[in-house]
Write an enzyme that holds these catalytic residues in place. Structure first.
Site, short mmCIF file in Angstrom:
data_model
loop_
_atom_site.label_atom_id
_atom_site.label_comp_id
_atom_site.label_asym_id
_atom_site.label_seq_id
_atom_site.Cartn_x
_atom_site.Cartn_y
_atom_site.Cartn_z
N GLY A 92 19.95 52.06 -7.02
CA GLY A 92 19.47 53.52 -7.60
C GLY A 92 17.98 53.82 -7.16
N GLN A 95 10.09 58.67 -8.40
CA GLN A 95 9.74 57.24 -7.55
C GLN A 95 9.25 57.47 -6.23
OE1 GLN A 95 13.87 55.24 -8.79
NE2 GLN A 95 12.17 53.71 -8.91
N CYS A 121 13.80 47.40 -11.35
CA CYS A 121 13.42 48.69 -10.72
C CYS A 121 12.60 48.48 -9.62
CB CYS A 121 12.74 49.19 -11.86
SG CYS A 121 12.39 50.85 -11.51
N LEU A 122 12.97 49.37 -8.70
CA LEU A 122 12.29 49.15 -7.27
C LEU A 122 10.74 49.76 -7.44
CD1 LEU A 122 14.71 50.98 -4.71
CD2 LEU A 122 14.03 48.51 -5.27
N HIS A 166 19.51 54.40 -16.30
CA HIS A 166 18.08 54.17 -15.91
C HIS A 166 17.70 55.15 -14.91
CE1 HIS A 166 15.49 50.72 -14.19
NE2 HIS A 166 15.46 51.69 -13.41
N GLU A 167 18.23 55.49 -13.87
CA GLU A 167 17.78 56.41 -13.14
C GLU A 167 17.53 57.79 -13.78
OE1 GLU A 167 16.67 55.44 -10.43
OE2 GLU A 167 17.70 53.59 -10.70
N HIS A 173 14.16 57.90 -15.52
CA HIS A 173 12.97 58.25 -14.49
C HIS A 173 12.74 59.87 -14.56
CE1 HIS A 173 11.91 54.55 -12.76
NE2 HIS A 173 12.97 54.26 -12.28
ZN LIG Z 1 13.87 52.47 -11.96
#
Ligand SMILES: [Zn+2]
Length: 188
Positions: free
Chosen positions: A59, A64, A107-108, A149-150, A153
């Site tokens: 995701g 991000q 998380c990236l 989660h996304e 953000h």
């Molecule tokens: Zn994330």
């Protein structure tokens, strides 16, 4: 019928976008609604997918990659070349289950950190797809978790803000070169 996928699921040596990491201000700003779904928004979504696949993510949210727009991409089946990814613009939770479950998240934007987070087990979400069409989706388990989660953000929330185990949190952050001072704990 063959479904045409917008992007190939492969790792690029030079992904089109840079992913920002915990401590960077762009991750803490609330994202703006997408006013018009046009080709530039579609191209952004495709670039986000290419970047996500290149980083082994499932995701990615526009903040991000330093874009202040309500856009997320999700693919919980990245190994399956035939499964289409999800592109959600202006996503909104219509329903969330009272039942919750706990699972590890990563998380990236916080590479190397994996910690338990409590989330609703199932959700229903409305959004616009990459063609601007309104859609509704019911999701459970990993897909629900990933979408939530996304979506966090998009309001400047990072998953580490939701971690209850402070000891594990501080250890994991330190081990991976992040600062506990960049966590904004959500009172649970
Ligand atoms: Zn994330």
């Amino acid at each position: 019928m063959t479904a045409t996928l917008p992007v190939e699921k492969k790792k690029l040596k030079h992904p089109p976008l840079d992913i920002h990491t915990l401590g960077d201000k762009v991750l803490r700003q609330p994202a703006k609604r997408v006013a018009k779904v046009d080709s530039s928004m579609r191209d952004l979504a495709y670039d986000m997918l290419k970047t996500m696949y290149s980083s082994d993510g499932i995701g990615l949210a526009a903040p991000q990659v330093a874009v202040n727009k309500q856009l997320i991409v999700v693919d919980i089946d990245p190994e399956n070349a035939a499964a289409p990814p999800l592109i959600l613009m202006n996503p909104k939770i219509i329903r969330a289950s009272k039942e919750v479950c706990t699972d590890k998240e990563g998380c990236l934007s916080i590479p190397g950190v994996y910690l338990d987070v409590v989330r609703p087990s199932a959700i229903e979400v409305s959004f616009k797809d990459e063609n601007g069409r309104p859609q509704k989706l019911q999701a459970a388990d990993l897909l629900a978790r990933c979408i939530l989660h996304e979506m966090d953000h998009l309001t400047g929330v990072m998953f580490v803000d939701r971690v209850d185990n402070q000891l594990a949190l501080n250890q994991e952050l330190q081990k991976n070169g992040f600062s506990a001072g960049d966590v904004k704990a959500i009172a649970g």
